[in-house]
Design an enzyme around this catalytic site. Structure first.
Site, mmCIF file in Angstrom:
data_model
loop_
_atom_site.group_PDB
_atom_site.id
_atom_site.type_symbol
_atom_site.label_atom_id
_atom_site.label_comp_id
_atom_site.label_asym_id
_atom_site.label_seq_id
_atom_site.Cartn_x
_atom_site.Cartn_y
_atom_site.Cartn_z
ATOM 1 C CE1 TYR A 51 17.422 34.552 -7.074
ATOM 2 C CE2 TYR A 51 17.313 32.658 -5.600
ATOM 3 C CZ TYR A 51 17.844 33.891 -5.929
ATOM 4 O OH TYR A 51 18.801 34.460 -5.125
ATOM 5 C CE LYS B 290 20.747 34.043 -8.338
ATOM 6 N NZ LYS B 290 21.726 35.064 -8.784
ATOM 7 C CB ILE C 231 22.272 39.065 2.105
ATOM 8 C CG1 ILE C 231 23.082 37.783 1.860
ATOM 9 C CG2 ILE C 231 23.185 40.241 2.438
ATOM 10 C CD1 ILE C 231 23.919 37.318 3.026
ATOM 11 C CB THR D 225 20.444 43.623 0.041
ATOM 12 O OG1 THR D 225 19.649 42.530 -0.459
ATOM 13 C CG2 THR D 225 21.871 43.152 0.251
#
Length: 273
Positions: free
Chosen positions: A172, A176, A205, A207
Site C-alpha cells: 500500500y 501510494k 477518512i 468511509t
C-alpha cells in the site's frame, strides 16, 4: 441529457461524495468493480436528481479502463476524471493491492489521456501514506514514476513475499508513493492535450474502508492530528472540486495533502519540544 460529463472510478464513500459535489447539471459516469456498489450508487444519485450511467470496471485491467474512458467521452467532453478506486491494507493481498492501487492508477492515467480535451482535469486519490513513504531509492522512484504499465510491477522491490505479515501495508505504501510520482511524471503528457492531472492525498477518512482501518493500525493517526478529528468524505470532495475547477488552472503535476496535519506531526512532533 447534459453535454458535459464527469467520470468517477470507484463509487464508495469518497466517490459518492465527489459525485454529489461535481455532478449537478453534468452526466455522471460511474465505474466500480462491484456491481452491488454500482447499483446502490446509481439508485441513490438518480433518486437525488442526477444523470447517471454505470459500468463495471476492473482498474487492474487496462482494456477494461479504456472501454470506460471511451464510453464516458462518447457523449461530449469530459470535464473531470476522478480516480478513487483502490484497496486498503486490510482489504487484499500485497499482490492484489499493487495491481489495483499502483497499476490501476497507471492504467487510468494512460486510458483517460487518450480522451482528454483542453480543460479536462484528472484527479487521482492517493494517500498520506505516499508522503510517509518518501526516501525510497531514486532508481525505484524513477521506476514507479515512468515505467510502462506492462513492466510496472516487474521491479524486484515489488516482489513481496506472500508470507510477510506486513506485506499488504508495504504494498500500500509503495503504491501510494507511486501514485504521487506517476501523477507528477504524467503532467507533461496531459499538458500536450490541454489537460491537467493532480492528486489528493487523504488522511484517515470516515468511509466504510476507512473505519475498518481506524479500528486497526490507522486509529493512532487521529490522536496525532492537529485538526483533532477524523476526516470526512466531504473534506476530500472540497479539495477535488477545487482541482477540477478553473480556479486551479495553473496547478498540474501536484498533490494536495488532506490529512488533518498527521504527516506534519509524524515528521516534526517532539523536535522542538
Amino acid at each position: 441529457m447534459p453535454n458535459n460529463s464527469i467520470a468517477i472510478l470507484g463509487c464508495g464513500g469518497m466517490g459518492l461524495a465527489i459525485a454529489r459535489r461535481l455532478g449537478a447539471g453534468r452526466q455522471i459516469y460511474l465505474a466500480d468493480f462491484s456491481n452491488e456498489i454500482l447499483g446502490a450508487a446509481r439508485e441513490t444519485l438518480t433518486n437525488e436528481g442526477y444523470f447517471v450511467e454505470t459500468m463495471q470496471v476492473d482498474v487492474s485491467d487496462y482494456e477494461s479502463v479504456k472501454r470506460f474512458a471511451h464510453a464516458a467521452a462518447s457523449y461530449g467532453p469530459i470535464e473531470a476524471i476522478i480516480h478513487t478506486a483502490g484497496l486498503s491494507p486490510s482489504a487484499g493481498s500485497a499482490q492484489r493491492i499493487l495491481e489495483v492501487d499502483l497499476l490501476g492508477t497507471a492504467n487510468a492515467l494512460d486510458a483517460f489521456v487518450e480522451v482528454a480535451t483542453p480543460g479536462t482535469s484528472m484527479i487521482c486519490i492517493a494517500s498520506m501514506a505516499g508522503h510517509m513513504g518518501s526516501g525510497l531509492p531514486s532508481e525505484l522512484e524513477h521506476h514507479l514514476a515512468t515505467a510502462g504499465r506492462g513492466h510496472l510491477l516487474d521491479h524486484a522491490a515489488l516482489k513481496i513475499d506472500k508470507a510477510d505479515p506486513h506485506g499488504p501495508a508495504r504494498a500500500y505504501g509503495l503504491s501510494k508513493r507511486g501514485n504521487l510520482l506517476r501523477v507528477q511524471a504524467s503532467a507533461k503528457e496531459w499538458g500536450r492535450v490541454g489537460g491537467r492531472v493532480n492528486s489528493v492525498s487523504p488522511g484517515v477518512i470516515s468511509t466504510g474502508a476507512g473505519r475498518q482501518e481506524i479500528e486497526g493500525p490507522a486509529g493512532k493517526f487521529i490522536a496525532l492530528s492537529p485538526a483533532g478529528r477524523v476526516g470526512t468524505p466531504q473534506d476530500i470532495a472540497h479539495a477535488v472540486s477545487f482541482l477540477a475547477s478553473a480556479e486551479s488552472s495553473f496547478i498540474t503535476g501536484n498533490d494536495i495533502l488532506v490529512d488533518g496535519g498527521v504527516v506534519s506531526s509524524v515528521r516534526w512532533d517532539g523536535l522542538n519540544a
